[in-house]
Motif scaffolding. Structure first.
Motif, PDB file in Angstrom:
ATOM      1  N   UNK A   1       2.478-121.240  47.747  1.00 13.52           N
ATOM      2  CA  UNK A   1       1.304-121.327  46.879  1.00 13.52           C
ATOM      3  C   UNK A   1       1.656-120.942  45.454  1.00 13.52           C
ATOM      4  N   UNK A   2       1.178-121.737  44.496  1.00 16.09           N
ATOM      5  CA  UNK A   2       1.397-121.450  43.080  1.00 16.09           C
ATOM      6  C   UNK A   2       0.473-120.329  42.625  1.00 16.09           C
ATOM      7  N   UNK A   3      -0.774-120.373  43.102  1.00 26.45           N
ATOM      8  CA  UNK A   3      -1.761-119.355  42.748  1.00 26.45           C
ATOM      9  C   UNK A   3      -2.320-118.744  44.022  1.00 26.45           C
ATOM     10  N   UNK A   4      -2.503-117.430  44.007  1.00 22.90           N
ATOM     11  CA  UNK A   4      -3.073-116.729  45.152  1.00 22.90           C
ATOM     12  C   UNK A   4      -4.252-115.891  44.667  1.00 22.90           C
ATOM     13  N   UNK A   5      -5.408-116.111  45.294  1.00 27.56           N
ATOM     14  CA  UNK A   5      -6.601-115.332  44.990  1.00 27.56           C
ATOM     15  C   UNK A   5      -6.797-114.322  46.109  1.00 27.56           C
ATOM     16  N   UNK A   6      -6.655-113.054  45.799  1.00 26.35           N
ATOM     17  CA  UNK A   6      -6.863-112.003  46.791  1.00 26.35           C
ATOM     18  C   UNK A   6      -8.336-111.616  46.805  1.00 26.35           C
ATOM     19  N   UNK A   7      -8.988-111.862  47.931  1.00 30.33           N
ATOM     20  CA  UNK A   7     -10.404-111.518  48.073  1.00 30.33           C
ATOM     21  C   UNK A   7     -10.517-110.029  48.372  1.00 30.33           C
ATOM     22  N   UNK A   8     -11.053-109.288  47.443  1.00 32.75           N
ATOM     23  CA  UNK A   8     -11.234-107.862  47.629  1.00 32.75           C
ATOM     24  C   UNK A   8     -12.660-107.560  48.070  1.00 32.75           C
ATOM     25  N   UNK A   9     -12.876-106.319  48.508  1.00 32.18           N
ATOM     26  CA  UNK A   9     -14.222-105.929  48.908  1.00 32.18           C
ATOM     27  C   UNK A   9     -15.177-106.077  47.725  1.00 32.18           C
ATOM     28  N   UNK A  10     -16.448-106.341  48.040  1.00 25.90           N
ATOM     29  CA  UNK A  10     -17.460-106.430  46.992  1.00 25.90           C
ATOM     30  C   UNK A  10     -17.635-105.061  46.323  1.00 25.90           C
ATOM     31  N   UNK A  11     -17.967-105.082  45.060  1.00 30.34           N
ATOM     32  CA  UNK A  11     -18.256-103.837  44.339  1.00 30.34           C
ATOM     33  C   UNK A  11     -19.526-103.203  44.899  1.00 30.34           C
ATOM     34  N   UNK A  12     -19.780-101.978  44.510  1.00 30.39           N
ATOM     35  CA  UNK A  12     -20.995-101.308  44.965  1.00 30.39           C
ATOM     36  C   UNK A  12     -22.237-102.077  44.560  1.00 30.39           C
TER      37      UNK A  12
ATOM     38  N   UNK B   1     -22.421-105.322  43.752  1.00 33.17           N
ATOM     39  CA  UNK B   1     -22.466-106.597  44.476  1.00 33.17           C
ATOM     40  C   UNK B   1     -22.910-106.408  45.919  1.00 33.17           C
ATOM     41  N   UNK B   2     -22.405-105.343  46.545  1.00 31.82           N
ATOM     42  CA  UNK B   2     -22.780-105.047  47.929  1.00 31.82           C
ATOM     43  C   UNK B   2     -24.281-104.771  48.038  1.00 31.82           C
TER      44      UNK B   2
ATOM     45  N   UNK C   1     -25.120 -99.241  53.118  1.00 28.52           N
ATOM     46  CA  UNK C   1     -24.250-100.173  52.396  1.00 28.52           C
ATOM     47  C   UNK C   1     -22.857 -99.587  52.255  1.00 28.52           C
ATOM     48  N   UNK C   2     -22.777 -98.282  52.017  1.00 24.20           N
ATOM     49  CA  UNK C   2     -21.468 -97.631  51.897  1.00 24.20           C
ATOM     50  C   UNK C   2     -20.655 -97.754  53.173  1.00 24.20           C
ATOM     51  N   UNK C   3     -21.326 -97.739  54.327  1.00 24.93           N
ATOM     52  CA  UNK C   3     -20.621 -97.862  55.604  1.00 24.93           C
ATOM     53  C   UNK C   3     -20.097 -99.278  55.838  1.00 24.93           C
ATOM     54  N   UNK C   4     -20.647-100.252  55.129  1.00 25.02           N
ATOM     55  CA  UNK C   4     -20.204-101.648  55.287  1.00 25.02           C
ATOM     56  C   UNK C   4     -18.928-101.945  54.521  1.00 25.02           C
ATOM     57  N   UNK C   5     -18.495-101.010  53.675  1.00 23.71           N
ATOM     58  CA  UNK C   5     -17.184-101.072  53.017  1.00 23.71           C
ATOM     59  C   UNK C   5     -16.953-102.355  52.217  1.00 23.71           C
ATOM     60  N   UNK C   6     -18.029-102.883  51.637  1.00 24.93           N
ATOM     61  CA  UNK C   6     -17.887-104.046  50.763  1.00 24.93           C
ATOM     62  C   UNK C   6     -17.599-105.348  51.475  1.00 24.93           C
ATOM     63  N   UNK C   7     -17.782-105.405  52.791  1.00 26.35           N
ATOM     64  CA  UNK C   7     -17.514-106.623  53.561  1.00 26.35           C
ATOM     65  C   UNK C   7     -18.768-107.487  53.616  1.00 26.35           C
ATOM     66  N   UNK C   8     -18.733-108.678  53.022  1.00 31.64           N
ATOM     67  CA  UNK C   8     -19.938-109.523  52.974  1.00 31.64           C
ATOM     68  C   UNK C   8     -20.550-109.799  54.341  1.00 31.64           C
TER      69      UNK C   8
END
Length: 948
Positions: free
Chosen positions: A324-335, A337-338, A366-373
């Motif tokens: 892959x030329x470009x890689x987008x790392x999906x991180x946890x949502x911000x507080x 965004x969550x 929401x904090x227990x969901x750890x930013x996972x959509x």
């Protein structure tokens, strides 16, 4: 899923006690006591199941106890169902005998000794089996007491689902940065593009929103216009090069490839991408084997510069392997965004004051969901139905959050949501593990499968399908389903499960649901001892049918899919299957290609006495079904759709007294249906009724077979109306009482004597007497041979939205349609005797009192689409009306083709400000109107003048 089978068995036991009380069956001495004891045991077990299943997540002993209980329940369910089936058979035989005696005018007071003998022998055999199982259940109950399992708190019943309360969980929140970056990479070329196809990878753990982000940019308007072709392929695991190549070809060429060899497929891809700028999405890639990826990638390098491949994967090593030329790392949502995503679901349609009281607890959750959509959607959907602070606090304090061994925090929120469901809905969800990952589930099929397993109840006279729809809606609202597809009326017809949700469902039914791929190089000696649901695919011509499958005799659902095999060997395989797998509740036989591999259903199918669901749609080689099929007294769904060579049904179809869905769309060779259809009084779906013979054949069904089928709903196609004797037979069909029928297709068979007065008069009488269902929304009338069509019941179709009149060759006038209040789409095709259209079409008379009224009368008030084709002798279209009439004010789309004598269009077309598209083709006399069309308020009148 233990509570699922426990609930089914408990329902069976309660049903048997009720039957005994009502004197419908008589139990052997002592068995009544055994049945009541079993009922007591299961009530006690049901009370502790929630705690037992919770402890089973961590404790091996509790897990083993649940497995023992589950297996015992399956055994008991089979025995009880065997008993009920035998009773059904005896009742059916009695009904047959009574019918024969009635025809011969003989009356017997005493029952036949044969029936009495059968009942006594049957009851004793069942009694012995029940006593044996009771001992086993008794020991399991005693073992339960050793674990000190707590009684479960009752689960709150969910609120009844309203159609207006559905939330679209597909909206992306908090991913603007990733979206903009990805979109920019797709739209703009870089130096890397000159060296080959540019590969971009989205990497992140499950439930992070990778697929959702890819879908968002894939369907973006700018992205669409930037590429000549866009192809979406769900790869999943395993990495099947042939399947992926075929999917790419289908996306490139809009057609299915008949190639079977990988080399031919790759060559086809290489040629198809030439001179095309394409976007290929490979969703959910797992393989790290470069030798599997390299040939496919090389075939794609022939595309134009700027072509892109977008990959989603959970593994960064996959992105590296694919270079892959470009890689987008999906991180946890911000507080922030969550919180936005969570409150959009949890606070939906909730008063502001109530939201403020719950916000502090909500933010902790929401904090227990750890930013996972996915976790946020699941818990947010769960809390949407929790109204009090105490209910929210219980979710926050639940021990499930501490289950660290599950997939990085995703299973705990799913378990919370799952445990909150009533057991009846839990079992429906866990059954979805039957399907493979990324499978597009049809809602109606899923509900019928739930019904087959007994998950929706046992009473045939109840609207169990509506119960199933409510369960489906609840699961959808709890975020267990996604990727919804809807019909024109905005009803959900298909959906998928997120792969993590699918993993969770499989976790709930581990060791019960399996997918078996049998190829020539695959070891088929694996053990499936505890399997209850199996999907098997025969993948290549060298593969032999696995003999060990017949040892899984307790299996309840089986999907067999043939890609290749010899027709003769398939017949033997099916025969062996039917002899051994006698616990089956659901069976699907499927062919991938139109090879007509299955040409015969073996007579041994009659041994599947528990079978409720039989799907053999698209088996194009079958010409008839065995008589033994009619011994399946429990059968609820029989799907024969697109068995295009099927010529006849068994004469004993009337024995299938529990049948609810008889689906036969696309059975073009079926010329008649057997007498006895009228006995299937629980039918909800009868997709087609073929009125066969010459109208006097007592062995085929007549139109009045519909009389007693009061539960019919959805769509009904009636063929062979030309064979109906007279209007009296049509009236006896009692269509006007079928208030749940919404779509109706009527076919008067075209014959050489179509122009005769006698035939025309008969067709007119039949159509007049039919009197359509009161809530009809769609009506198709084909090959009607009457001269007039002014049937009186047309005015009563106040719910009609779509009407098609096709090949009514003798009809000289159109029916009065102008006053139908909801008619949106009208098609008139092949009326070769029609010469003029006037006021009768509008449903008014010249001296109509409305014409002198001060208020305007709106005719065709909702009509949006008008299609007129092959009206060979149509010359005039004009009305004698006053200015107080408004005609077709909503018309937006009009096609007029092959009307060679039509002179002009009526004035209301010139005044139609709503008209957006007017297509006129092969209407040479209208050429003089070309200049006038330039003044019409439509967007594309140039097409019209060019064709003229």
């Amino acid at each position: 899923m233990t509570d699922a089978i426990v609930a089914v068995v408990l329902d069976q036991l309660i049903s048997i006690i009720a039957k005994e009380t009502n004197q419908q069956v008589r139990l052997v001495v002592g068995v009544k006591k055994e049945i009541k004891k079993l009922t007591s045991y299961f009530r006690a077990i049901q009370a502790v199941l929630l705690d037992a299943e919770r402890r089973g997540l961590k404790e091996m002993a509790a897990r083993d106890w649940l497995d023992k209980l589950k297996n015992a329940c399956y055994d008991l369910d089979d025995v009880l169902d065997e008993w009920n089936t035998a009773i059904l058979k005896l009742q059916s035989e009695r009904a047959e005998s009574a019918h024969v005696l009635h025809k011969t005018k003989v009356c017997l007071i005493l029952p036949s000794p044969r029936f009495c003998f059968k009942q006594v022998g049957l009851r004793r055999e069942i009694a012995l089996k029940i006593k044996r199982i009771n001992k086993n259940i008794n020991s399991i109950v005693r073992e339960k007491d050793m674990f000190n399992i707590d009684k479960s708190r009752s689960i709150e019943e969910p609120p009844r689902i309203k159609s207006t309360s559905f939330v679209d969980v597909s909206v992306v929140i908090g991913r603007d940065k990733e979206k903009n970056y990805l979109k920019n990479k797709l739209l703009h070329e870089s130096n890397e593009d000159k060296n080959g196809v540019h590969i971009i990878s989205i990497v992140g753990m499950g439930g992070m929103g990778k697929t959702t982000l890819a879908q968002l940019v894939y369907n973006d308007g700018e992205v669409k216009s930037n590429f000549d072709k866009r192809i979406w392929v769900c790869v999943s695991d395993p990495f099947d090069e042939v399947r992926i190549a075929k999917a790419i070809i289908e996306g490139l060429t809009d057609s299915v490839s008949n190639f079977t060899e990988l080399e031919s497929l790759l060559k086809h891809i290489h040629e198809s991408v030439s001179k095309k700028k394409f976007l290929l999405v490979l969703d959910d890639v797992w393989t790290e084997e470069y030798n599997k990826w390299e040939p496919l990638y090389n075939s794609l390098r022939n595309g134009l510069q700027g072509s892109k491949i977008l990959v989603t994967t959970r593994k960064s090593t996959v992105a590296g392997m694919m270079e892959s030329i470009d890689i987008i790392d999906m991180e946890e949502l911000s507080k922030d965004g969550s919180w936005l995503l969570f409150k959009r679901l949890a606070f939906f349609d909730r008063p502001q004051q109530e939201c403020e009281k719950l916000e502090d607890i909500g933010r902790e959750i929401v904090g227990k969901c750890k930013g996972l959509p996915l976790a946020l959607k699941t818990v947010g959907s769960l809390l949407r139905f929790k109204k009090t602070r105490e209910q929210w606090q219980r979710i926050l304090d639940n021990e499930i959050w501490k289950l660290e061994e599950f997939e990085k925090g995703l299973f705990p929120p799913l378990l919370l949501s799952y445990n909150d469901l009533p057991s009846k809905i839990k079992r429906c969800f866990s059954y979805c593990a039957v399907f493979p990952k990324d499978y597009e589930m049809e809602k109606d099929e899923l509900i019928k499968l739930w019904l087959a397993q007994g998950y929706l109840g046992l009473k045939q006279n109840q609207e169990l399908e509506i119960v199933g729809e409510e369960y489906f809606n609840m699961l959808a609202m709890c975020s267990f389903f996604q990727d919804f597809k809807k019909d024109d009326d905005d009803n959900i017809i298909k959906c998928k499960m997120h792969d993590i949700v699918h993993d969770f469902a499989q976790f709930l039914v581990k060791n019960e649901c399996f997918t078996m791929g049998t190829s020539s190089d695959e070891d088929s000696s694996c053990s499936y001892v505890n399997a209850r649901h199996l999907k098997m695919t025969l993948e290549d011509e060298k593969a032999s049918f696995p003999t060990n499958i017949c040892s899984i005799f307790k299996i309840r659902s089986l999907i067999v899919r043939w890609k290749y095999n010899e027709s003769s060997s398939i017949s033997i395989c099916l025969s062996n299957l039917f002899k051994q797998l006698t616990s089956l509740r659901a069976l699907t036989l499927d062919e991938v290609f139109e090879e007509n591999l299955i040409t015969k259903i073996p007579s041994e199918i009659g041994k599947l006495i528990h079978l409720r669901y039989l799907n053999m749609s698209s088996l194009r080689g079958i010409k008839e079904l065995p008589d033994t099929l009619c011994e399946l007294y429990n059968l609820q769904t029989l799907n024969m759709s697109f068995c295009s060579k099927l010529e006849k049904l068994p004469d004993g179809m009337g024995k299938l007294i529990n049948l609810r869905h008889l689906i036969s769309n696309g059975t073009f060779a079926l010329s008649c249906m057997p007498k006895g259809i009228e006995r299937l009084v629980f039918l909800r779906t009868l997709s087609k009724l073929v009125v066969g013979g010459d109208g006097h054949n007592s062995q085929v069904c007549s139109l009045d077979s519909l009389k007693k089928l009061e539960y019919l709903r959805g769509s009904l196609e009636i063929r062979g109306l030309g064979n109906v004797i007279d209007g009296a037979e049509a009236k006896n069909a009692n269509l006007k009482s079928k208030k749940y029928l919404l779509h109706l297709k009527l076919y008067f068979d075209y014959k050489s004597e179509a122009s005769s007065t006698e035939v025309s008069t008969k067709d007119e009488a039949v159509l007049e007497a039919l009197h359509a269902p009161p809530n009809l929304e769609k009506l198709v009338l084909t090959c009607y041979r009457g001269i007039t069509m002014s049937f009186y019941w047309m005015a009563s179709l106040t719910q009609l939205r779509k009407l098609t009149l096709r090949i009514c060759i003798n009809c000289e006038h159109l029916p009065p349609l102008g006053r139908l209040p909801l008619l949106e789409r009208l098609q008139i095709i092949g009326m070769r005797s029609l010469k003029s259209v006037g006021n009768e079409f509008l449903g008014i008379k010249i001296n109509d009192s409305s014409s002198s009224s001060s208020s305007s009368l709106i005719l065709f008030p909702k009509l949006k689409s008008l299609f007129l084709e092959k009206l060979e002798n149509w010359e005039d279209w004009e009305y004698e009306i006053t200015e107080n009439f408004a005609i077709m004010p909503c018309l937006s789309d009009c096609d007029i083709t092959e009307c060679p004598k039509l002179k002009a269009l009526p004035n209301h077309f010139l005044q139609a400000t709503s008209l957006e598209r007017l297509n006129i083709d092969s209407c040479p006399v209208l050429k003089q109107w070309a200049e006038i069309y330039h003044h019409l308020p439509i967007t594309s009148y140039s097409e019209v003048t060019e064709r003229l």
